[in-house]
Design an enzyme around this catalytic site. Sequence first.
Site, mmCIF file in Angstrom:
data_model
loop_
_atom_site.group_PDB
_atom_site.id
_atom_site.type_symbol
_atom_site.label_atom_id
_atom_site.label_comp_id
_atom_site.label_asym_id
_atom_site.label_seq_id
_atom_site.Cartn_x
_atom_site.Cartn_y
_atom_site.Cartn_z
ATOM 1 N N ASP A 130 15.891 -86.914 -88.914
ATOM 2 C CA ASP A 130 15.473 -85.803 -87.461
ATOM 3 C C ASP A 130 13.845 -86.158 -87.401
ATOM 4 O O ASP A 130 12.951 -84.813 -87.193
ATOM 5 C CB ASP A 130 15.792 -84.434 -88.121
ATOM 6 C CG ASP A 130 15.822 -83.411 -87.110
ATOM 7 O OD1 ASP A 130 15.522 -83.824 -85.776
ATOM 8 O OD2 ASP A 130 15.700 -82.205 -87.290
ATOM 9 N N GLU A 151 6.712 -77.722 -102.424
ATOM 10 C CA GLU A 151 5.265 -78.012 -102.371
ATOM 11 C C GLU A 151 4.674 -77.591 -100.850
ATOM 12 O O GLU A 151 5.036 -77.863 -99.845
ATOM 13 C CB GLU A 151 5.075 -79.337 -102.630
ATOM 14 C CG GLU A 151 3.819 -80.048 -102.807
ATOM 15 C CD GLU A 151 3.695 -81.470 -103.143
ATOM 16 O OE1 GLU A 151 2.779 -82.079 -103.283
ATOM 17 O OE2 GLU A 151 5.024 -82.134 -102.816
HETATM 18 P P1 ADP Z 1 12.413 -74.976 -89.575
HETATM 19 O O1 ADP Z 1 13.513 -75.662 -90.665
HETATM 20 O O2 ADP Z 1 12.679 -73.764 -89.462
HETATM 21 O O3 ADP Z 1 12.465 -75.942 -88.423
HETATM 22 P P2 ADP Z 1 10.266 -76.547 -90.644
HETATM 23 O O4 ADP Z 1 10.600 -77.093 -91.816
HETATM 24 O O5 ADP Z 1 10.130 -77.437 -89.172
HETATM 25 O O6 ADP Z 1 11.230 -75.258 -90.007
HETATM 26 O O7 ADP Z 1 8.745 -75.651 -90.817
HETATM 27 C C1 ADP Z 1 8.143 -74.977 -89.997
HETATM 28 C C2 ADP Z 1 6.737 -75.237 -89.792
HETATM 29 O O8 ADP Z 1 5.984 -74.943 -91.143
HETATM 30 C C3 ADP Z 1 6.636 -76.756 -89.691
HETATM 31 O O9 ADP Z 1 6.359 -76.903 -88.401
HETATM 32 C C4 ADP Z 1 5.240 -76.998 -90.289
HETATM 33 O O10 ADP Z 1 4.031 -76.852 -89.426
HETATM 34 C C5 ADP Z 1 5.150 -76.248 -91.526
HETATM 35 N N1 ADP Z 1 5.604 -76.687 -92.606
HETATM 36 C C6 ADP Z 1 6.800 -77.243 -92.785
HETATM 37 N N2 ADP Z 1 6.832 -77.673 -94.246
HETATM 38 C C7 ADP Z 1 5.654 -77.468 -94.734
HETATM 39 C C8 ADP Z 1 5.052 -77.668 -96.058
HETATM 40 N N3 ADP Z 1 5.910 -78.282 -97.245
HETATM 41 N N4 ADP Z 1 3.834 -77.330 -96.474
HETATM 42 C C9 ADP Z 1 3.121 -76.552 -95.235
HETATM 43 N N5 ADP Z 1 3.725 -76.076 -94.286
HETATM 44 C C10 ADP Z 1 4.743 -76.843 -93.779
#
Ligand code: ADP
Length: 291
Positions: free
Chosen positions: A196, A94
């Site tokens: 985390d 989502e």
């Molecule tokens: P990684 O696994 O590379 O650390 P993240 O899961 O932290 O990546 O996601 C990268 C960035 O994308 C996050 O810092 C956040 O700003 C954005 N993000 C993460 N999940 C979502 C989501 N479900 N919807 C919109 N933006 C998201």
Amino acid sequence: MTLWQHIAARIGELSGRDFRPEPPRHLGGGCINTALRLTDGEQQWFVKTNSADRLDMFEAEAEGLEAMADTGTIRVPRPLGTGTHDGQSYIIMEYIASGGAGSRGQALAGEQLAAMHRHTTERFGWHRDNTIGATHQPNARHADWIDFWREQRLGFQLELAGHNGFPNLARRGEQLLERFPALIDHDPQPSLLHGDLWGGNITFDTDGQPVIFDPAVYYGDREAELAMTELFGGFGRDFYAAYDAAWPLDRGYATRKTLYNLYHILNHANLFGGGYASQAQRMIDQLLAKC
Ligand code: ADP
């Protein structure tokens, strides 16, 4: 068929709704993976991609998100699916549009996280391993928290440190492994943890509701979660006040906090080296002095 066209077709299949998105927008901000937003103007999906050999990491992430979402306590992005195509792996979830925390956001986060931590089980660990940053995180189950922390957390990272060119750190850490049980003089329950939870892994949706993402889920002492929120900042006074009002922490937390954050600093030393290894060494010395 390109990767995103494959993913778009997969979204259509999994959601049961026709989905023909525009070419994706790449998003910044991730530490490990490439992030994209796919939208057809109506539906929006968040997708992370990596090389095909990281599929396992995405499967564990999807299961972690599912486990937290199932508690119905704090919002997390619902995962839709994972897969591989043409040498790449991916996770679809989502898309969360961020708003601001508003005046109540931090307090809601504290209250809802405490409610999530009330979801407890019999043993520490999880039914599968996952990753912390880019590092493997073992989660073999233990009935005893001290054994879990020694073997699955500190011991594992100290062994990596030995292999990564930090033999002194590994040696001094061995002494801590023998002596740290003296610091755990409370009786933690195996609580469902995000695992985390630093400031970069929480946001607020357009209704001001907290949303946590990018987890390394396991069942553990909730103090380990709270400790990490303090490690790099980003959580406000209202967060801690609301958490404490919902479920106060036990005495001695201030000392255990260093023991719990040592795990993350060791992981940073193993991933990035340099200053983190010295920081870990200082934390070990400080803890040994208290044992
Ligand atoms: P990684 O696994 O590379 O650390 P993240 O899961 O932290 O990546 O996601 C990268 C960035 O994308 C996050 O810092 C956040 O700003 C954005 N993000 C993460 N999940 C979502 C989501 N479900 N919807 C919109 N933006 C998201």
